[in-house]
Design an enzyme around this catalytic site. Sequence first.
Site, PDB file in Angstrom:
ATOM      1  N   LYS A   1     -34.643 -54.855 -76.036  1.00 41.22           N
ATOM      2  CA  LYS A   1     -35.598 -55.766 -76.678  1.00 41.22           C
ATOM      3  C   LYS A   1     -34.856 -56.517 -77.777  1.00 41.22           C
ATOM      4  O   LYS A   1     -34.637 -55.984 -78.869  1.00 41.22           O
ATOM      5  CB  LYS A   1     -36.777 -55.021 -77.297  1.00 41.22           C
ATOM      6  CG  LYS A   1     -37.862 -56.013 -77.746  1.00 41.22           C
ATOM      7  CD  LYS A   1     -38.774 -55.488 -78.827  1.00 41.22           C
ATOM      8  CE  LYS A   1     -38.252 -55.737 -80.213  1.00 41.22           C
ATOM      9  NZ  LYS A   1     -38.095 -57.162 -80.574  1.00 41.22           N
TER      10      LYS A   1
ATOM     11  N   CYS B   1     -25.316 -57.487 -92.525  1.00 42.24           N
ATOM     12  CA  CYS B   1     -25.719 -56.195 -93.098  1.00 42.24           C
ATOM     13  C   CYS B   1     -24.623 -55.603 -93.979  1.00 42.24           C
ATOM     14  O   CYS B   1     -24.908 -54.851 -94.900  1.00 42.24           O
ATOM     15  CB  CYS B   1     -26.055 -55.238 -91.977  1.00 42.24           C
ATOM     16  SG  CYS B   1     -24.805 -55.241 -90.690  1.00 42.24           S
TER      17      CYS B   1
ATOM     18  N   GLU C   1     -31.655 -55.330-100.754  1.00 42.06           N
ATOM     19  CA  GLU C   1     -30.938 -56.196 -99.819  1.00 42.06           C
ATOM     20  C   GLU C   1     -31.643 -57.553 -99.814  1.00 42.06           C
ATOM     21  O   GLU C   1     -32.846 -57.635 -99.551  1.00 42.06           O
ATOM     22  CB  GLU C   1     -30.979 -55.572 -98.421  1.00 42.06           C
ATOM     23  CG  GLU C   1     -30.181 -56.351 -97.407  1.00 42.06           C
ATOM     24  CD  GLU C   1     -30.258 -55.748 -96.007  1.00 42.06           C
ATOM     25  OE1 GLU C   1     -31.376 -55.488 -95.532  1.00 42.06           O
ATOM     26  OE2 GLU C   1     -29.203 -55.536 -95.393  1.00 42.06           O
TER      27      GLU C   1
ATOM     28  N   GLU D   1     -28.824 -48.401 -87.066  1.00 42.28           N
ATOM     29  CA  GLU D   1     -27.900 -49.241 -87.843  1.00 42.28           C
ATOM     30  C   GLU D   1     -28.786 -50.102 -88.731  1.00 42.28           C
ATOM     31  O   GLU D   1     -29.452 -51.015 -88.247  1.00 42.28           O
ATOM     32  CB  GLU D   1     -27.073 -50.137 -86.906  1.00 42.28           C
ATOM     33  CG  GLU D   1     -26.199 -49.389 -85.938  1.00 42.28           C
ATOM     34  CD  GLU D   1     -24.931 -48.857 -86.569  1.00 42.28           C
ATOM     35  OE1 GLU D   1     -24.553 -49.328 -87.660  1.00 42.28           O
ATOM     36  OE2 GLU D   1     -24.320 -47.954 -85.981  1.00 42.28           O
TER      37      GLU D   1
END
Length: 486
Positions: free
Chosen positions: A179, A288, A388, A254
Amino acid sequence: MILPFHPGRLPHATQFYIDGAWVEPLAPRLLDVIDPATEAPCTAIALGSAGDVDRAVAAARRAFATWSVSTRAERLDVFERILTVYRRRMDDMAAAISLEMGAPLPMARDAQAWAGMAHLEETARALRDFTFDQQADGMMITREPVGVVGLITPWNWPMNQIACKVGPALAAGCTMVLKPSEVAPLSGLLFAEILDEAGVPPGVFNLVNGDGPGVGEAIARHPDIEMVSFTGSTRAGTIVARLAADTVKRVHQELGGKSPNIILPDADFADAVRRGVAGCFGNSGQSCDAPTRMLVPAARMDEAMALAAQAAAGFVVGPPDGADTRLGPVVSQVQFDKIQRLIQTGIDEGAVLVAGGTGRPEGLPVGYYVRPTVFGRVTPDMTIAREEIFGPVLSIVAYDDVEQAIAIANDTQYGLAAYVQGGDLAQARAVARRLRAGNVNINGAPWTVAAPFGGYKQSGNGRECGEYGLTDFLEIKAILGYGPDA
Ligand SMILES: NC(=O)c1ccc[n+]([C@@H]2O[C@H](COP(=O)([O-])OP(=O)(O)OC[C@H]3O[C@@H](n4cnc5c(N)ncnc54)[C@H](O)[C@@H]3O)[C@@H](O)[C@H]2O)c1
């Protein structure tokens, strides 16, 4: 020259790829794909449902019977065929990525699309040399595919992430349901076309588009999926892990990061600051592992702020097909709004704005364009030092001595990457060993696809890339009966 992608080149955009064929969704529901450079829809995809996931899982389950026992040579042959088609369609892939998530065209080709190919090549290399069977101590230790796997990927490095999962799953002998991100689904559709043309056996690779609640959660809880490999936010990753718990799935995550970049007192300072700014702003800050917290000796804060501001001015923001563009738009209105809010929070909490700020860059009234932003005198407790941001926003934090720098670097819920800059290599390496992160880069060392990639703490678990990625898709079986009296 790469031509901009025309979505008409994706004839199956509103279909799913299941059991080796393009099929209609069970219940048609469309979602516009937004071009972040124009804020206008460029095409639409279908959003799937739990029923579509069931169909894909059933196909994968059937294919597992044969693919799981395919030979190394058969799998390598499939890799070769995929790579041949991928290389031929590389420009198409680059253009699709640029359109769906805004990367400047050269970067979309030479970094984004290239990474997909490089991971497939590296996984094939790992497969060629991999030891599946080891006989020792009266046992055969054998590594077998974990089963049917669910793969859920984000929009920021779309092909990088897809290849990091599909590659090792194929090499291990797993069958799968992918997906891709519904925000950037064009590259995933193109990748399915590539696998179809390459003749991947029906049911081995299946693609169902959809959103997190509709398809991602159906994958996470599906009783016939043995493992889910997820890349995305820590928020969604924890939901996936919770849903997967009922069926005791292996969960590979992750997740996010807030990576520190320690500039040691003896580093080549100007060079290190410039490199740090470039690392933070690359891909419009949407990586990331971006070095978003720059840690500098307190006495050199002013110098760092001046150098970083100067470096930031060199980042031309513009349309992905612009000749001078270094930074394209960020991916979506949601991301744009989040970044604006966090820049404002930085100002409100008293950080010193030395470049950029809120609002769009001059001359770019339409498109999700963000001003490359640098904050100095950021303290470790400020929101912009902890959350973040996922945009081109750098926070410069002061430290008094190296011990304190290490403590600040490790004072985060995340642990994906870290960076160290220093003249004395032995000291830089010693500092690297003390950082709680899955990847540490010293002095801008060139990246390699062979490096295992993954996080400590809330940045995830498991590792991707090359041999380590392949290992994560394997079960270990001990067969006793290989001793002298067997
Ligand atoms: N550690 C890594 O290797 C890595 C790499 C790239 C991106 N990321 C992280 O990804 C994030 C950005 O990507 P994003 O905005 O696409 O993340 P996201 O979590 O919103 O979405 C990622 C994927 O998860 C799906 N999803 C969302 N909610 C879900 C749910 N409830 N159940 C199941 N699936 C769900 C999405 O549809 C998408 O496919 C950042 O936090 C970034 O740090 C991590």
